[in-house]
Motif scaffolding. Structure first.
Motif, PDB file in Angstrom:
ATOM      1  N   ILE A 108       0.897  -1.078  -0.028  1.00  0.00           N
ATOM      2  CA  ILE A 108      -0.059   0.006   0.069  1.00  0.00           C
ATOM      3  C   ILE A 108       0.652   1.162  -0.017  1.00  0.00           C
ATOM      4  O   ILE A 108       0.634   2.244  -0.615  1.00  0.00           O
ATOM      5  CB  ILE A 108      -0.881  -0.084   1.215  1.00  0.00           C
ATOM      6  CG1 ILE A 108      -2.042  -0.853   0.952  1.00  0.00           C
ATOM      7  CG2 ILE A 108      -1.475   1.303   1.391  1.00  0.00           C
ATOM      8  CD1 ILE A 108      -2.950  -1.522   2.294  1.00  0.00           C
ATOM      9  N   ARG A 109       2.035   1.271   0.800  1.00  0.00           N
ATOM     10  CA  ARG A 109       2.641   2.475   0.861  1.00  0.00           C
ATOM     11  C   ARG A 109       3.474   2.627  -0.568  1.00  0.00           C
ATOM     12  O   ARG A 109       3.509   3.759  -0.936  1.00  0.00           O
ATOM     13  CB  ARG A 109       3.964   2.089   1.994  1.00  0.00           C
ATOM     14  CG  ARG A 109       4.465   3.274   2.654  1.00  0.00           C
ATOM     15  CD  ARG A 109       5.378   3.125   3.684  1.00  0.00           C
ATOM     16  NE  ARG A 109       4.634   2.914   5.306  1.00  0.00           N
ATOM     17  CZ  ARG A 109       5.130   2.208   6.039  1.00  0.00           C
ATOM     18  NH1 ARG A 109       5.738   1.170   5.725  1.00  0.00           N
ATOM     19  NH2 ARG A 109       4.154   2.123   7.049  1.00  0.00           N
ATOM     20  N   MET A 110       3.924   1.382  -1.464  1.00  0.00           N
ATOM     21  CA  MET A 110       4.381   1.486  -2.422  1.00  0.00           C
ATOM     22  C   MET A 110       3.554   2.026  -3.617  1.00  0.00           C
ATOM     23  O   MET A 110       3.872   2.825  -4.262  1.00  0.00           O
ATOM     24  CB  MET A 110       5.038   0.180  -3.019  1.00  0.00           C
ATOM     25  CG  MET A 110       5.795   0.203  -4.194  1.00  0.00           C
ATOM     26  SD  MET A 110       6.512  -1.377  -4.581  1.00  0.00           S
ATOM     27  CE  MET A 110       4.993  -2.295  -4.745  1.00  0.00           C
ATOM     28  N   TRP A 111       2.256   1.770  -3.535  1.00  0.00           N
ATOM     29  CA  TRP A 111       1.139   2.168  -4.382  1.00  0.00           C
ATOM     30  C   TRP A 111       1.068   3.681  -4.108  1.00  0.00           C
ATOM     31  O   TRP A 111       1.038   4.413  -5.042  1.00  0.00           O
ATOM     32  CB  TRP A 111      -0.057   1.198  -4.109  1.00  0.00           C
ATOM     33  CG  TRP A 111      -1.243   1.836  -4.851  1.00  0.00           C
ATOM     34  CD1 TRP A 111      -1.518   1.902  -6.135  1.00  0.00           C
ATOM     35  CD2 TRP A 111      -2.213   2.441  -4.159  1.00  0.00           C
ATOM     36  NE1 TRP A 111      -2.530   2.299  -6.590  1.00  0.00           N
ATOM     37  CE2 TRP A 111      -3.240   2.974  -5.368  1.00  0.00           C
ATOM     38  CE3 TRP A 111      -2.779   2.812  -3.062  1.00  0.00           C
ATOM     39  CZ2 TRP A 111      -4.547   3.396  -5.203  1.00  0.00           C
ATOM     40  CZ3 TRP A 111      -3.918   3.473  -2.665  1.00  0.00           C
ATOM     41  CH2 TRP A 111      -4.686   3.897  -3.915  1.00  0.00           C
TER      42      TRP A 111
ATOM     43  N   GLU B 103       1.494   6.891  -6.712  1.00  0.00           N
ATOM     44  CA  GLU B 103       0.159   7.467  -6.920  1.00  0.00           C
ATOM     45  C   GLU B 103       0.650   9.210  -6.575  1.00  0.00           C
ATOM     46  O   GLU B 103       0.392  10.068  -7.252  1.00  0.00           O
ATOM     47  CB  GLU B 103      -0.858   7.346  -6.091  1.00  0.00           C
ATOM     48  CG  GLU B 103      -1.747   6.122  -6.485  1.00  0.00           C
ATOM     49  CD  GLU B 103      -2.125   6.278  -7.994  1.00  0.00           C
ATOM     50  OE1 GLU B 103      -2.728   7.418  -8.284  1.00  0.00           O
ATOM     51  OE2 GLU B 103      -2.201   5.388  -8.990  1.00  0.00           O
ATOM     52  N   ASP B 104       1.493   9.298  -5.560  1.00  0.00           N
ATOM     53  CA  ASP B 104       1.999  10.647  -5.238  1.00  0.00           C
ATOM     54  C   ASP B 104       2.925  11.266  -6.268  1.00  0.00           C
ATOM     55  O   ASP B 104       2.814  12.388  -6.619  1.00  0.00           O
ATOM     56  CB  ASP B 104       2.704  10.611  -3.855  1.00  0.00           C
ATOM     57  CG  ASP B 104       2.884  11.929  -3.102  1.00  0.00           C
ATOM     58  OD1 ASP B 104       2.147  12.815  -3.225  1.00  0.00           O
ATOM     59  OD2 ASP B 104       4.023  12.109  -2.487  1.00  0.00           O
ATOM     60  N   ARG B 105       3.780  10.295  -6.801  1.00  0.00           N
ATOM     61  CA  ARG B 105       4.792  10.720  -7.967  1.00  0.00           C
ATOM     62  C   ARG B 105       3.901  11.087  -9.106  1.00  0.00           C
ATOM     63  O   ARG B 105       4.193  12.122  -9.709  1.00  0.00           O
ATOM     64  CB  ARG B 105       5.825   9.610  -8.069  1.00  0.00           C
ATOM     65  CG  ARG B 105       6.916   9.657  -7.075  1.00  0.00           C
ATOM     66  CD  ARG B 105       7.970   8.752  -7.564  1.00  0.00           C
ATOM     67  NE  ARG B 105       7.497   7.303  -7.940  1.00  0.00           N
ATOM     68  CZ  ARG B 105       7.349   6.494  -6.945  1.00  0.00           C
ATOM     69  NH1 ARG B 105       7.636   6.585  -5.679  1.00  0.00           N
ATOM     70  NH2 ARG B 105       7.096   5.137  -7.433  1.00  0.00           N
ATOM     71  N   VAL B 106       3.120  10.300  -9.268  1.00  0.00           N
ATOM     72  CA  VAL B 106       2.152  10.474 -10.674  1.00  0.00           C
ATOM     73  C   VAL B 106       1.218  11.844 -10.531  1.00  0.00           C
ATOM     74  O   VAL B 106       1.389  12.387 -11.559  1.00  0.00           O
ATOM     75  CB  VAL B 106       1.273   9.256 -11.085  1.00  0.00           C
ATOM     76  CG1 VAL B 106       0.359   9.488 -12.126  1.00  0.00           C
ATOM     77  CG2 VAL B 106       2.167   8.123 -11.206  1.00  0.00           C
ATOM     78  N   THR B 107       0.800  12.014  -9.442  1.00  0.00           N
ATOM     79  CA  THR B 107      -0.056  13.045  -9.103  1.00  0.00           C
ATOM     80  C   THR B 107       1.045  14.366  -9.244  1.00  0.00           C
ATOM     81  O   THR B 107       0.575  15.421  -9.732  1.00  0.00           O
ATOM     82  CB  THR B 107      -0.716  12.845  -7.976  1.00  0.00           C
ATOM     83  OG1 THR B 107      -1.563  11.948  -7.802  1.00  0.00           O
ATOM     84  CG2 THR B 107      -1.720  14.331  -7.438  1.00  0.00           C
ATOM     85  N   ASN B 108       1.921  14.294  -8.549  1.00  0.00           N
ATOM     86  CA  ASN B 108       2.746  15.705  -8.483  1.00  0.00           C
ATOM     87  C   ASN B 108       3.413  15.964  -9.959  1.00  0.00           C
ATOM     88  O   ASN B 108       3.501  17.023 -10.391  1.00  0.00           O
ATOM     89  CB  ASN B 108       4.007  15.388  -7.719  1.00  0.00           C
ATOM     90  CG  ASN B 108       3.757  15.336  -6.110  1.00  0.00           C
ATOM     91  OD1 ASN B 108       2.703  15.992  -6.003  1.00  0.00           O
ATOM     92  ND2 ASN B 108       4.323  14.828  -5.361  1.00  0.00           N
ATOM     93  N   GLY B 109       3.635  14.755 -10.824  1.00  0.00           N
ATOM     94  CA  GLY B 109       4.077  14.969 -12.259  1.00  0.00           C
ATOM     95  C   GLY B 109       2.766  15.491 -13.044  1.00  0.00           C
ATOM     96  O   GLY B 109       3.251  16.461 -13.803  1.00  0.00           O
ATOM     97  N   GLU B 110       1.656  15.264 -12.837  1.00  0.00           N
ATOM     98  CA  GLU B 110       0.528  15.853 -13.441  1.00  0.00           C
ATOM     99  C   GLU B 110       0.110  17.162 -13.091  1.00  0.00           C
ATOM    100  O   GLU B 110      -0.037  17.887 -13.747  1.00  0.00           O
ATOM    101  CB  GLU B 110      -0.845  14.923 -13.174  1.00  0.00           C
ATOM    102  CG  GLU B 110      -0.674  13.538 -13.804  1.00  0.00           C
ATOM    103  CD  GLU B 110      -1.760  12.452 -13.330  1.00  0.00           C
ATOM    104  OE1 GLU B 110      -2.534  12.977 -12.496  1.00  0.00           O
ATOM    105  OE2 GLU B 110      -2.086  11.597 -14.225  1.00  0.00           O
TER     106      GLU B 110
END
Length: 171
Positions: free
Chosen positions: A119-122, A126-133
């Motif tokens: 869950i932490r890895m997921w 998600e945090d990295r993807v969201t920050n990139g977006e």
């Protein structure tokens, strides 16, 4: 492969419980049989004494043959040893159950830690993807604001003015 390994671990916990239970059951049964044979031997010996006092030689012979048919090692000591073995088997069963419980608890904790790590890895992904977006969206907004002026929006009939005004109030 990991699933099968965990399944084997669970089976081994169940197996440890079963071994302990069967071990205790076996020695409990042996204790009961030893006690029953000792009581039978004692009862026959008492009946022989009564038959001898009443001078019944036929009954004494019959009872003596029954007494001789019982195993010769049946004694009070034999019953006490059977009791000790049964008590030891109870302790072994309890130790096996405690060991199985500890191993099962560790397996549960490990499984929980694995789930938490996944869950932490997921969440990190998600945090990295969201920050990139968000960065891409911010760059896009800056690019739009740099290339589109208010006069272009008004020239288009002013439909975008409401959106620009709303966006500035939210910021």
């Amino acid at each position: 492969a990991d699933y099968h390994k965990r399944l084997e671990m669970i089976e081994s916990f169940v197996y440890m419980h079963c071994v302990g239970i069967q071990l205790e059951k076996h020695y409990s049964q042996m204790r009961s049989e030893a006690l029953a044979m000792f009581e039978e031997k004692t009862n026959i010996a008492a009946a022989i004494n009564v038959a001898m006092k009443r001078n019944l030689p036929g009954l004494v012979e019959e009872l003596q043959s029954k007494l001789n048919s019982l195993p010769s090692n049946i004694s009070h000591t034999f019953v006490k040893q059977a009791k000790e073995r049964h008590l030891i088997s109870k302790n072994i069963r309890e130790d096996l159950q405690k060991l199985a419980e500890r191993r099962f608890q560790r397996a549960k904790e490990t499984a929980t830690e694995r789930v938490i790590a996944m869950i932490r890895m997921w969440a990190d992904h998600e945090d990295r993807v969201t920050n990139g977006e968000l960065k891409t969206l911010g760059d896009l907004i800056n690019e739009i604001e740099r290339h589109i002026s208010r006069s272009v929006i008004e020239g288009d009939g002013g439909a975008g003015l409401l959106a620009v005004a709303t966006a500035r109030r939210e910021v």
